[in-house]
Write an enzyme that holds these catalytic residues in place. Sequence first.
Site, PDB file in Angstrom:
ATOM      1  N   HIS A 184       0.739  -1.164   0.149  1.00 38.83           N
ATOM      2  CA  HIS A 184       0.000  -0.163   0.034  1.00 38.83           C
ATOM      3  C   HIS A 184       0.590   1.176   0.076  1.00 38.83           C
ATOM      4  CE1 HIS A 184       0.731  -0.544   4.264  1.00 38.83           C
ATOM      5  NE2 HIS A 184       0.813   0.619   4.464  1.00 38.83           N
TER       6      HIS A 184
HETATM    7  N1  UDP Z   1      -2.344  -5.990   9.278  1.00 40.28           N
HETATM    8  C1  UDP Z   1      -3.526  -6.264   9.554  1.00 40.28           C
HETATM    9  N2  UDP Z   1      -4.428  -6.713   8.477  1.00 40.28           N
HETATM   10  C2  UDP Z   1      -4.008  -6.640   7.089  1.00 40.28           C
HETATM   11  C3  UDP Z   1      -2.756  -6.040   6.903  1.00 40.28           C
HETATM   12  C4  UDP Z   1      -1.906  -5.804   8.038  1.00 40.28           C
HETATM   13  O1  UDP Z   1      -3.864  -6.538  10.785  1.00 40.28           O
HETATM   14  O2  UDP Z   1      -4.765  -6.960   6.342  1.00 40.28           O
HETATM   15  C5  UDP Z   1      -1.562  -5.322  10.550  1.00 40.28           C
HETATM   16  C6  UDP Z   1      -0.065  -6.069  10.660  1.00 40.28           C
HETATM   17  O3  UDP Z   1      -0.113  -7.225  11.294  1.00 40.28           O
HETATM   18  C7  UDP Z   1       0.629  -4.811  11.137  1.00 40.28           C
HETATM   19  C8  UDP Z   1       0.228  -3.907  10.884  1.00 40.28           C
HETATM   20  O4  UDP Z   1      -1.265  -4.146  10.180  1.00 40.28           O
HETATM   21  O5  UDP Z   1       0.501  -5.084  12.480  1.00 40.28           O
HETATM   22  C9  UDP Z   1       0.787  -3.010   9.823  1.00 40.28           C
HETATM   23  O6  UDP Z   1       0.132  -1.950   9.058  1.00 40.28           O
HETATM   24  P1  UDP Z   1       0.334  -1.413   7.905  1.00 40.28           P
HETATM   25  O7  UDP Z   1       1.099  -2.312   7.121  1.00 40.28           O
HETATM   26  O8  UDP Z   1      -0.744  -0.574   7.194  1.00 40.28           O
HETATM   27  O9  UDP Z   1       1.523  -0.076   8.111  1.00 40.28           O
HETATM   28  P2  UDP Z   1       2.941   0.117   8.349  1.00 40.28           P
HETATM   29  O10 UDP Z   1       3.653  -0.852   9.407  1.00 40.28           O
HETATM   30  O11 UDP Z   1       3.513  -0.156   6.822  1.00 40.28           O
HETATM   31  O12 UDP Z   1       3.395   1.418   8.747  1.00 40.28           O
END
Ligand code: UDP
Length: 360
Positions: free
Chosen positions: A203
Amino acid sequence: MRVLTVIGNRPQFVKAAAVSFRLREVADEVLVHTGQHYDDDLSAVFFDELELPRPEHRLELGGGSNTEQTGRMLAALDPLLAAEAPDAVLVYGDTNSTLAGALAAAQARVPVAHVEAGMRSFDRSMPEELNRVLADHAADLLLCSSEGPAQRLRDEAVQGEVVVVGDVMVDVAQLLAPRARERTAVLEACAVEPGAFLLATAHRAGNVDDPARLERLAALLTGLPDPVVLPLHPRTRARLDAAGLLGELEADLGVRLVPPLGYLDFTALLLHARAVLTDSGGVQKEAYLAGVPCLTLRDRTEWTETVDAGWNVLVDLDAAAAAAALARERPASRPPLYGDGRAGARVVQALLALRERVPA
Ligand code: UDP
């Protein structure tokens, strides 16, 4: 002590779950949800599953460009800080909500604590990188996941105090892994077998906002050797749809497109996957914690320790590099890079100590 916590999106709900309930045992917490993520799939399900307290303030500030959104948040947080008069503001990670919370508090002369401080991808084209750097330099208390980012902050000569607390996502992963491991219904629903599928998420703006890169992403995901479960972030779905690529992914028998999942179902898939492909920061770290090889769909990462340990390979959107990474043996060891699962308690201790150092 009164702490105003600003959160707004999915990874921040996960991180706050390690801290909020502990903080509320010894202090007053005022939880502000900026509304950066507002879909139930990305927000409400996390409050339920992670037993996060209901926010005291729910702002509806999602949408718009990064600058517009951050500006709206600053304008909304300013009067809220005046009304709530907290002793400290707590922010997490690297989102617009992080920067807005840190900057609004610093301008109001309220001490700022930043969890996951010192992370750097050294890629200023990522909005998250700007948010991290600016929040760190506005913070009075910089709470780091490991020694590497702490040293980096000392090298950057930040003004605030640097404390290594460990990673709060380790707390949550340790607490919920046993429950998640049992949740095999989601594997059945996706028609995949334990150890014989790949889990993918994407994303980041750098991958989905540029049509040429989005096309490469879709080609990479449809060309993989195992079935792929792809919980589709709303932003990615919208971009795929606009580029006319959604139908192709939906029609591909190897790809199971599912809506964004709650933490428990997502973790169940992660724990049972053969490998993970992601451009997420948090998911790279969670794959490491779960002992699942990770292919990062970026050319840089802020979680460099996982690459150095051999569990994470930066493949960007190169399908050949992804195939080679999937063929690699797993490393023999997996050192505990991010602490012992008690980071939440250390965050609370550091906040209480901050209160003693900076009296009201
Ligand atoms: N996550 C979730 N469901 C999904 C995709 C990700 O619960 O379908 C959780 C994942 O386990 C992690 C968090 O969302 O704890 C990560 O979020 P994201 O990838 O949106 O953000 P980033 O870490 O890149 O800032």
